[in-house]
Design an enzyme around this catalytic site. Structure first.
Site, PDB file in Angstrom:
ATOM      1  N   THR A   1       4.683  12.113   0.321  1.00 13.22           N
ATOM      2  CA  THR A   1       3.952  11.074   1.231  1.00 13.22           C
ATOM      3  C   THR A   1       3.942   9.934   0.915  1.00 13.22           C
ATOM      4  OG1 THR A   1       2.514  12.972   2.764  1.00 13.22           O
ATOM      5  CG2 THR A   1       1.975  10.684   2.754  1.00 13.22           C
TER       6      THR A   1
ATOM      7  N   PHE B   1       2.226   6.078   0.719  1.00 15.55           N
ATOM      8  CA  PHE B   1       1.092   5.432   1.185  1.00 15.55           C
ATOM      9  C   PHE B   1       1.183   4.039   1.031  1.00 15.55           C
ATOM     10  CE2 PHE B   1       0.254   9.638  -0.288  1.00 15.55           C
ATOM     11  CZ  PHE B   1      -0.873  10.012   0.413  1.00 15.55           C
TER      12      PHE B   1
END
Lengths: 277, 277
Positions: B178, B180
């Site tokens: 992921t 960010f």
């Protein structure tokens, strides 16, 4: 269809009373046998296994964007896009007959429907609790057995489940439309007013996407949508989902697709179909 | 920061034990005061109101794709992208100390975590029920009080809530990362290894997107991402979210942005920041 007079069987993302069901009935009319299934994947599978001839699934909403599950399944599946349907999304506040507005303590619906009526709920029912359900139709079905509760759902669902519309068109956005795809084993013949959907992955070099779009730009072919999805095998590489005006058998489009094929890593034509938008 | 020695305050998408919190700590280390907030919108608002200097929110996952809420909020907000963080997503099966694998009857977690461990759960626990929670960290917190239940979550959450890891790295995808964003009032200075994120809407004519990408292709600037989001005011028109290598103050990038500005309807530079990927 082997026999043109056979009544087609059509699966859609259910339960009964969803926008997908409404869209399916708009496309196929009375002369079809409908079956509601409980997930987008189930609709793909039923058509793929030839249990059913056509499947209707949502692909994009004009407020929320693409339905990723549908794009990812199109990539993996052998099914073709046979048609496109556009539905205006009208959210209604629905409750059991006799329920009064000022008695409401809870409003239930699908997460997207709740989000799209946030302003209305905040202004009209600042103290009411909201709770999520898996679909708007499920909310309407469930509200039958609840006290002081209302659901957000379609007019059709209110009819199906014998519920009353307390307030009409409560959505915060007036431009709220959903596009649906009709899936089948084959796509549609050229009609003169068509659209084609493709998927491709560009080479991982500077200017690769630009080069991939060149065959369309140089032939004045209008792209109506471009969307990217993760390639999954390699992090931060993408598959592009592109739509353009014209049928894959039109000579201009055929040339563009041949030229794109030389400039990309993989190309899949998902189908050509009559434009609804 | 007015005073360079002030300890910065950092908000992240909570509760404690989420991947966002883990990412924030990777970026800012021990020398920061952390605050977990309950939604991505709350993080944007806290930084916008200057209650807090930095905010950390997820923007994209290599399996699921973009976090649309974050993209839509970036479009509306005045905040800049100050940094980028990449975290490998490792899903663990977590339960109360003493819970045995063969006793499990239910597994709870965030919808995406459940989806990303579907194969594992099907093979190892074919009869176990799955239930959704709002975050993986909430699942770990909740599982403390449940019998015969396990949560899917981070190693850090297991520590925070005093729970035991029953099985490690149970995710179906090995390439699960992921990204960010760190949000702040300003973006970052050039470091020589930067990325820039922008948003623009192309004119509604054939070849408009192609023309918009030309300034980057002709200067050999590598686009690392292109994503489209609905324009909302007009159905089936889009805002493009694009990322490229280089800082907005680099002369090549500056020229490309000036050229793009002439060829698009609106352009917003979201920020330049040191590349993490």
């Amino acid at each position: 269809m082997k026999d043109k007079h056979t009544i087609p069987r059509v699966a859609y993302l259910g339960p009964e009373g969803t926008f997908s069901g409404q869209a399916a009935k708009k496309f196929f009319g009375q002369n079809a046998i409908y079956k509601s299934l409980s997930s987008i994947q189930d609709v793909f599978e039923a058509v793929d296994l030839k249990e059913i001839l056509y499947g209707v699934v949502p692909v994009e909403n004009s407020i929320e964007g693409s339905v990723n599950v549908t794009l990812d399944l199109l990539r993996m599946s052998n099914l073709k896009i046979y048609g496109e349907i556009e539905e205006k999304i009208k959210h209604n506040l629905i409750a059991s007959p006799g329920t009064k507005k000022h008695d409401l303590k809870v409003v239930i619906s699908h997460q997207q429907a709740l989000a799209q009526c946030r302003k209305y709920l905040k202004e009209q029912f600042p103290r009411v609790k909201v709770k999520q359900t898996d679909s708007t139709a499920l909310a309407v079905r469930k509200v039958r057995t609840l006290k002081y509760a209302a659901a957000i759902g379609t007019e059709f669902a209110a009819k199906v489940y014998g519920m009353k519309i307390v307030a009409r068109e409560i959505g915060d956005y007036s431009n709220n439309f959903t596009r649906f795809f009709v899936l089948s084993s084959n796509d549609f013949k050229p009609t003169g007013n068509d659209k084609t959907s493709i998927m491709f992955s560009a080479k991982h070099v500077p200017g690769a996407l630009f080069k991939a779009l060149e065959p369309f730009a140089s032939r004045n072919i209008n792209l109506s949508k471009i969307e990217s999805r993760p390639l999954r095998q390699k992090p931060w590489e993408y598959v592009f989902f592109v739509e353009f005006k014209g049928h894959r058998r039109d000579s201009k489009c055929k040339e563009a697709l041949q030229s794109l094929k030389k400039n990309c890593e993989f190309l899949k034509v998902l189908g050509s179909y009559r434009r609804a938008i």
